[in-house]
Scaffold this active site. Structure first.
Site, PDB file in Angstrom:
ATOM      1  N   ASN A 175     -45.623 -39.218  57.888  1.00  8.35           N
ATOM      2  CA  ASN A 175     -45.830 -39.316  56.447  1.00  8.35           C
ATOM      3  C   ASN A 175     -45.310 -38.023  55.814  1.00  8.35           C
ATOM      4  O   ASN A 175     -44.396 -37.413  56.329  1.00  8.35           O
ATOM      5  CB  ASN A 175     -47.337 -39.519  56.217  1.00  8.35           C
ATOM      6  CG  ASN A 175     -47.612 -40.032  54.832  1.00  8.35           C
ATOM      7  OD1 ASN A 175     -46.715 -40.476  54.148  1.00  8.35           O
ATOM      8  ND2 ASN A 175     -48.845 -39.935  54.431  1.00  8.35           N
ATOM      9  N   THR A 190     -43.795 -48.907  77.629  1.00  9.51           N
ATOM     10  CA  THR A 190     -43.296 -48.048  78.704  1.00  9.51           C
ATOM     11  C   THR A 190     -42.770 -48.859  79.899  1.00  9.51           C
ATOM     12  O   THR A 190     -41.682 -48.576  80.418  1.00  9.51           O
ATOM     13  CB  THR A 190     -44.420 -47.097  79.169  1.00  9.51           C
ATOM     14  OG1 THR A 190     -44.842 -46.299  78.059  1.00  9.51           O
ATOM     15  CG2 THR A 190     -43.960 -46.212  80.306  1.00  9.51           C
ATOM     16  N   CYS A 201     -46.207 -44.120  61.134  1.00  9.47           N
ATOM     17  CA  CYS A 201     -44.962 -43.424  60.845  1.00  9.47           C
ATOM     18  C   CYS A 201     -45.282 -42.034  60.292  1.00  9.47           C
ATOM     19  O   CYS A 201     -46.365 -41.826  59.721  1.00  9.47           O
ATOM     20  CB  CYS A 201     -44.163 -44.211  59.814  1.00  9.47           C
ATOM     21  SG  CYS A 201     -45.169 -44.631  58.405  1.00  9.47           S
ATOM     22  N   GLY A 233     -50.577 -49.663  77.930  1.00  8.28           N
ATOM     23  CA  GLY A 233     -51.048 -49.645  79.313  1.00  8.28           C
ATOM     24  C   GLY A 233     -50.742 -50.860  80.137  1.00  8.28           C
ATOM     25  O   GLY A 233     -51.283 -51.026  81.224  1.00  8.28           O
ATOM     26  N   LYS A 284     -37.025 -52.514  66.073  1.00  7.41           N
ATOM     27  CA  LYS A 284     -37.391 -51.099  65.956  1.00  7.41           C
ATOM     28  C   LYS A 284     -37.790 -50.822  64.509  1.00  7.41           C
ATOM     29  O   LYS A 284     -37.159 -51.329  63.567  1.00  7.41           O
ATOM     30  CB  LYS A 284     -36.189 -50.214  66.332  1.00  7.41           C
ATOM     31  CG  LYS A 284     -36.330 -48.741  65.953  1.00  7.41           C
ATOM     32  CD  LYS A 284     -37.435 -48.041  66.736  1.00  7.41           C
ATOM     33  CE  LYS A 284     -37.630 -46.598  66.247  1.00  7.41           C
ATOM     34  NZ  LYS A 284     -38.774 -45.941  66.908  1.00  7.41           N
TER      35      LYS A 284
HETATM   36  O1  HRO Z   1     -40.667 -41.496  67.327  1.00  5.60           O
HETATM   37  C1  HRO Z   1     -40.599 -42.719  67.029  1.00  5.60           C
HETATM   38  O2  HRO Z   1     -39.577 -43.301  66.604  1.00  5.60           O
HETATM   39  C2  HRO Z   1     -41.853 -43.479  67.226  1.00  5.60           C
HETATM   40  N1  HRO Z   1     -42.489 -43.283  68.414  1.00  5.60           N
HETATM   41  C3  HRO Z   1     -43.698 -43.889  68.688  1.00  5.60           C
HETATM   42  O3  HRO Z   1     -44.276 -43.719  69.784  1.00  5.60           O
HETATM   43  N2  HRO Z   1     -44.244 -44.701  67.749  1.00  5.60           N
HETATM   44  C4  HRO Z   1     -43.676 -44.923  66.544  1.00  5.60           C
HETATM   45  O4  HRO Z   1     -44.225 -45.673  65.711  1.00  5.60           O
HETATM   46  C5  HRO Z   1     -42.428 -44.284  66.267  1.00  5.60           C
HETATM   47 CL1  HRO Z   1     -41.677 -44.564  64.725  1.00  5.60          CL
END
Ligand code: HRO
Length: 312
Positions: A133, A273, A131, A251, A44
């Site tokens: 920013n 997903t 991410c 997808g 993660k």
């Molecule tokens: O809300 C999240 O943790 C998140 N959720 C996403 O779908 N992509 C990401 O790069 C991140 Cl960091």
């Protein structure tokens, strides 16, 4: 048939692994990935400090069955947890390890990269440009100048081969501009396309309410509905980044979408997903489905059709 592949100098016994964020936040999650039929695993996205993330509900599969929506808010154990995991990882195992970093600032990304570089481990670093920013500014992946500035600092610091996780782009000029930036960095050896399609809104017809709690219900979209955007981003960067590789994600529900991602140019393919909904047995299922597709089409290895999507 041979489903093995190489990415960033690492050998994967098969091309499938998890999308960062799914089945990879804790050691228990990562153990499930190690025990699964995946060819690799990625952690993660880590921030400098531990993060609880947003209030729930923050992830849901969509009632349509066409995908998912999430606004997790970067929940993670903090980068030292993943550094420790990486230090204790069994690199003699057949599964290589990818580490995702998503600092809330360039300074945090620098500090985390310095720690991983100092540890000098065989895992490959991936910087998450999707991410959040600076509030009020677009995410890094949508701020081309900020993205280039970050790479000017991080690429020399990381020194070894590394990758970046990209948001989806929707404009040919953005593919061109982003690729021109990435081509300036020799050790940026792959891009992972795509992160979720940002700021969708899922509304429940009966309750007339947003489905998720954070951000007034706005969240990143994943699943089958983003497949064609994912294939376009994989192929756009495959065409524009000679000598680099693309990891495809978005997808994938079956061997068929994996086959399409490889046709578009993907060297490896991640599942988000569908992994979240089905669990790690998805890797055995989809490896089998891809094998059957390759047999039916007469392909013995991924190289025979990688990037070979035809045009009319
Ligand atoms: O809300 C999240 O943790 C998140 N959720 C996403 O779908 N992509 C990401 O790069 C991140 Cl960091």
């Amino acid at each position: 048939v041979d489903l093995s592949t190489k990415v960033a100098g690492l050998s994967l016994p098969n091309l499938l692994f998890n999308a960062s964020g799914v089945c990879c936040q804790t050691e228990a999650d990562l153990k499930l990935m190690i025990e699964s039929e995946s060819g690799s695993l990625i952690t993660k996205s880590a921030t400098y400090e531990y993060r609880e993330g947003n209030p729930s509900p923050r992830y849901l599969p969509l009632p349509s069955g066409l995908g998912s929506i999430n606004s997790m808010g970067l929940p993670n154990e903090g980068y030292e947890y993943y550094l420790n995991f990486a230090k204790n990882y069994d690199y003699s195992s057949k599964k290589p390890l990818f580490i995702s970093l998503s600092g809330l600032s360039l300074a945090d990304n620098v500090k985390m990269c310095e720690a991983f570089v100092a540890a000098d481990l065989p895992c490959v670093l991936e910087v998450n440009f999707s991410c959040p920013n600076v509030p009020g500014k677009p995410q890094l992946g949508y701020d081309m100048e900020a993205m280039e500035n970050a790479l000017n600092v991080l690429a020399p610091l990381i020194k070894k081969p590394f990758g970046v996780k990209l948001p989806p782009y929707f404009d040919i000029a953005h593919f061109d501009t982003a690729a021109a930036i990435f081509n300036k960095f020799d050790n940026l050896v792959y891009v992972t396309c795509i992160n979720s399609v940002g700021n969708g809104l899922a509304i429940d017809f009966e309750t007339e309410s947003a489905l998720i709690k954070p951000k007034d219900g706005f969240g990143g979209l994943g699943g089958l509905m983003v497949l064609n955007t994912a294939l376009a981003n994989v192929n756009a960067f495959y065409r524009r980044l000679p000598g680099k590789q693309v990891i495809g994600v978005g997808g994938v529900t079956s061997g068929k979408e994996v086959f399409l991602h490889v046709l578009a140019g993907a060297s490896a393919v991640q599942i988000g997903t569908t992994l979240k909904e089905e669990g790690p047995t998805v890797f055995a299922r989809i490896n089998k489905e891809l094998t059957d597709i390759m047999i039916a089409k007469g392909y013995k290895s991924l190289d025979e059709f990688r990037g070979k999507v035809k045009t009319l």
